[in-house]
Motif scaffolding. Structure first.
Motif, PDB file in Angstrom:
ATOM      1  N   VAL A  63       0.857  -1.152   0.090  1.00 21.64           N
ATOM      2  CA  VAL A  63      -0.150  -0.064   0.141  1.00 21.64           C
ATOM      3  C   VAL A  63       0.955   1.154   0.081  1.00 21.64           C
ATOM      4  CG1 VAL A  63      -1.827   1.548   1.197  1.00 21.64           C
ATOM      5  CG2 VAL A  63      -1.866  -1.273   1.247  1.00 21.64           C
ATOM      6  N   PHE A  68      -4.485   7.686   4.861  1.00 20.85           N
ATOM      7  CA  PHE A  68      -3.859   6.696   5.659  1.00 20.85           C
ATOM      8  C   PHE A  68      -3.959   6.780   6.865  1.00 20.85           C
ATOM      9  CE2 PHE A  68      -2.403   7.462   1.253  1.00 20.85           C
ATOM     10  CZ  PHE A  68      -2.401   6.188   0.765  1.00 20.85           C
ATOM     11  N   ILE A  90      -6.445  -3.098   7.268  1.00 15.42           N
ATOM     12  CA  ILE A  90      -4.997  -3.452   7.000  1.00 15.42           C
ATOM     13  C   ILE A  90      -4.587  -4.671   8.056  1.00 15.42           C
ATOM     14  CG2 ILE A  90      -2.623  -2.780   7.271  1.00 15.42           C
ATOM     15  CD1 ILE A  90      -3.586  -0.212   5.861  1.00 15.42           C
ATOM     16  N   THR A  95       3.544  -1.095   4.026  1.00 15.17           N
ATOM     17  CA  THR A  95       3.392   0.354   3.608  1.00 15.17           C
ATOM     18  C   THR A  95       4.565   1.070   3.151  1.00 15.17           C
ATOM     19  OG1 THR A  95       3.354   1.043   5.776  1.00 15.17           O
ATOM     20  CG2 THR A  95       1.236   0.249   4.932  1.00 15.17           C
ATOM     21  N   ILE A 127       4.347   5.188   2.627  1.00 16.97           N
ATOM     22  CA  ILE A 127       3.525   6.065   2.501  1.00 16.97           C
ATOM     23  C   ILE A 127       4.451   7.533   2.701  1.00 16.97           C
ATOM     24  CG2 ILE A 127       1.506   7.337   3.410  1.00 16.97           C
ATOM     25  CD1 ILE A 127       0.535   4.485   4.290  1.00 16.97           C
ATOM     26  N   ALA A 148      -1.693   3.971   9.208  1.00 14.44           N
ATOM     27  CA  ALA A 148      -1.655   2.548   8.121  1.00 14.44           C
ATOM     28  C   ALA A 148       0.004   2.079   8.429  1.00 14.44           C
ATOM     29  CB  ALA A 148      -1.767   3.081   6.838  1.00 14.44           C
ATOM     30  N   ASP A 149       0.711   2.822   8.668  1.00 14.28           N
ATOM     31  CA  ASP A 149       2.303   2.662   8.862  1.00 14.28           C
ATOM     32  C   ASP A 149       2.140   1.851  10.205  1.00 14.28           C
ATOM     33  OD1 ASP A 149       3.362   3.353   6.456  1.00 14.28           O
ATOM     34  OD2 ASP A 149       3.466   5.519   7.507  1.00 14.28           O
ATOM     35  N   SER A 202       0.500  -1.828   9.725  1.00 12.38           N
ATOM     36  CA  SER A 202       1.108  -2.706   8.807  1.00 12.38           C
ATOM     37  C   SER A 202       2.116  -3.710   9.399  1.00 12.38           C
ATOM     38  CB  SER A 202       1.540  -1.970   7.590  1.00 12.38           C
ATOM     39  OG  SER A 202       2.739  -1.328   7.977  1.00 12.38           O
ATOM     40  N   ARG A 245       6.717  -1.347   7.721  1.00 13.64           N
ATOM     41  CA  ARG A 245       6.685   0.268   7.442  1.00 13.64           C
ATOM     42  C   ARG A 245       7.867   0.326   6.659  1.00 13.64           C
ATOM     43  NH1 ARG A 245       9.572   5.204   8.655  1.00 13.64           N
ATOM     44  NH2 ARG A 245       8.028   6.966   7.734  1.00 13.64           N
TER      45      ARG A 245
END
Length: 438
Positions: free
Chosen positions: A208, A221, A230, A239, A241, A250-251, A254, A257
């Motif tokens: 992602v 995110f 996720i 991720t 990002i 999101a990181d 996940s 990262r």
């Protein structure tokens, strides 16, 4: 000079204020005005035991010391930190004992990006309390994934960076691309759907990613529902990002990262150098293992080959051979003696037979002679020799009655010196006595 001094003295005499009075007048004037101020936090002092929180806000040209009673500060829900942009409401006040002016803060809130960061921080705390950011729940990334899912904007530079990196490092992998929006209010839902699609297509790991942007640009995110999607993804999620300094929720949830989209692609694809090193390492380990195995087996063979049974195999049957020799020796000694005993017994039996045999044969000879005489008397040949004959039908049946040979039948008559072949012309029934009397 004198006139001026006199005037000054006269003013002091008529309207001069004490320091305390002047400060009180200023305090009353300042505290009558309530204002709202936006500024950046430059200093913070929130310590246990203090009755208030002390901090300073500033802009490019001025700074303002502030204080906020603890009950108000705790009720605001804001955790002050240097660099935050805040909006405060309150009034100016003077601390007369030190002659210092403060801003008595009634309320405080994060302003602009600061407000967004506070919301993100609250979501992060919530997910952290549920264990979704726990490093222990993060899964291992496949070393050689055959199918890699990619969820990003199809028109971004990030998608080209990722595909170029994967093609260069691990071209045997198949990429399942889900093109989704990565900005705006609909972006979280689109990314969640993209996750579902690439997983349904058989992806073993999902990337992602998106390129850099402002904090507001990266807000999709930080969406709570995306974070939960996720965390619940059935395959590992990597991720990448924004830039290295950017960290989203999101990181945090996940499995890995990466600092950038390119770094995310590198994290799921082994480089040619890494593969070569791996193959060399495995080859060396396999060679060492086989050599050790061969050496071990060779040592075992040599150990077995050195045993006395293989050096002198006759020793395996030595005891049996000795027993066989001993048995042969006993047999050789026993056979002559046995034969001698049997020969002696046989000689004795022969002597006894010689002594008793004539007596036995003499008695038997008389009995045989008598039996032979009786047999001769009963023999049909003797009867035929006395003049009698035996008639038989054509079937060889002895004729005892007239009815067995009707007129016209052929009969054979046996006499002492041959046979007569006759045809019956007629017959009558008479007994033998009647025939002899006649």
């Amino acid at each position: 000079m004198q006139d001026n001094n006199s005037m000054a003295g006269s003013d002091r005499g008529q309207g001069a204020l004490s320091v305390s009075g002047a400060m009180q007048l200023a305090k009353q004037s300042l505290e009558s005005v309530t204002v709202r101020i936006i500024g950046e936090v430059s200093e913070v002092s929130v310590k246990a035991g203090y009755k208030a929180a002390y901090f300073t806000v500033k802009d490019q040209a001025a700074s303002l010391p502030c204080m906020m009673w603890n009950n108000r500060y705790r009720a605001s829900g804001v955790q002050l930190a240097v660099g935050q942009l805040v909006e405060i409401a309150g009034r100016f006040t003077l601390y007369a004992a030190k002659g210092r002016m403060n801003f008595d803060v009634f309320s405080i809130a994060l302003a602009g990006e600061g407000d967004l960061r506070m919301k993100v921080a609250n979501i992060a705390k919530k997910l952290q309390a549920e264990g979704l950011t726990d490093p222990m729940r993060k899964r291992q990334i496949p070393v050689f994934p055959e199918r890699i899912g990619l969820v990003t904007s199809p028109r971004s530079a990030a998608v080209h960076d990722v595909l170029r990196t994967l093609r260069r490092r691990f071209p045997v992998a198949t990429v399942n691309l889900a093109g989704v929006p990565v900005e705006g209010p609909n972006a979280p839902a689109g990314i969640i759907e993209g996750l579902r699609c690439v997983v349904a297509a058989g992806s073993q790991v999902v990337l992602v990613v998106r390129g850099g942007g402002s904090f507001e640009d990266l807000m999709p995110f930080n969406d709570e529902q995306l974070a939960r999607a996720i965390a619940a993804c059935p395959v590992p999620v990597v991720t990448g990002i924004g830039h290295e300094v950017d960290t989203s929720i999101a990181d945090m949830v996940s499995d890995l990262r990466a600092s950038t989209p390119t770094a995310a692609a590198e994290a799921v694809s082994p480089s040619a150098e890494a593969l070569s090193s791996l193959f060399q390492s495995r080859t060396s380990a396999l060679t060492t293992s086989v050599k050790m195995q061969v050496d071990n087996l060779s040592s075992r063979v040599q150990s077995v080959a050195g045993r006395s049974i293989f050096q002198q195999p006759q020793t395996l049957f030595a005891n049996d051979a000795q027993m066989l020799d001993a048995s042969m020796e006993r047999l050789n000694r026993a056979l002559p003696a046995m034969l001698e005993r049997n020969r002696a017994a046989l000689e004795g039996a022969r002597a006894r037979m010689m002594a008793t045999g004539p007596r036995l044969t003499e008695r038997s000879g008389h009995a045989v002679a008598q039996g032979a005489a009786r047999l001769n008397d009963l023999s049909p040949l003797t009867t035929l020799a006395r003049g009698f004959a035996v008639a038989t039908t054509a079937d060889g049946e002895i004729i005892r009655e007239v009815g067995q040979a009707p007129a016209g039948s052929n009969v054979t008559v046996a006499v002492a010196n041959g046979h007569l072949y006759c045809e019956v012309k007629d017959s009558d029934e008479k007994t033998l006595v009647d025939s002899l009397e006649r």
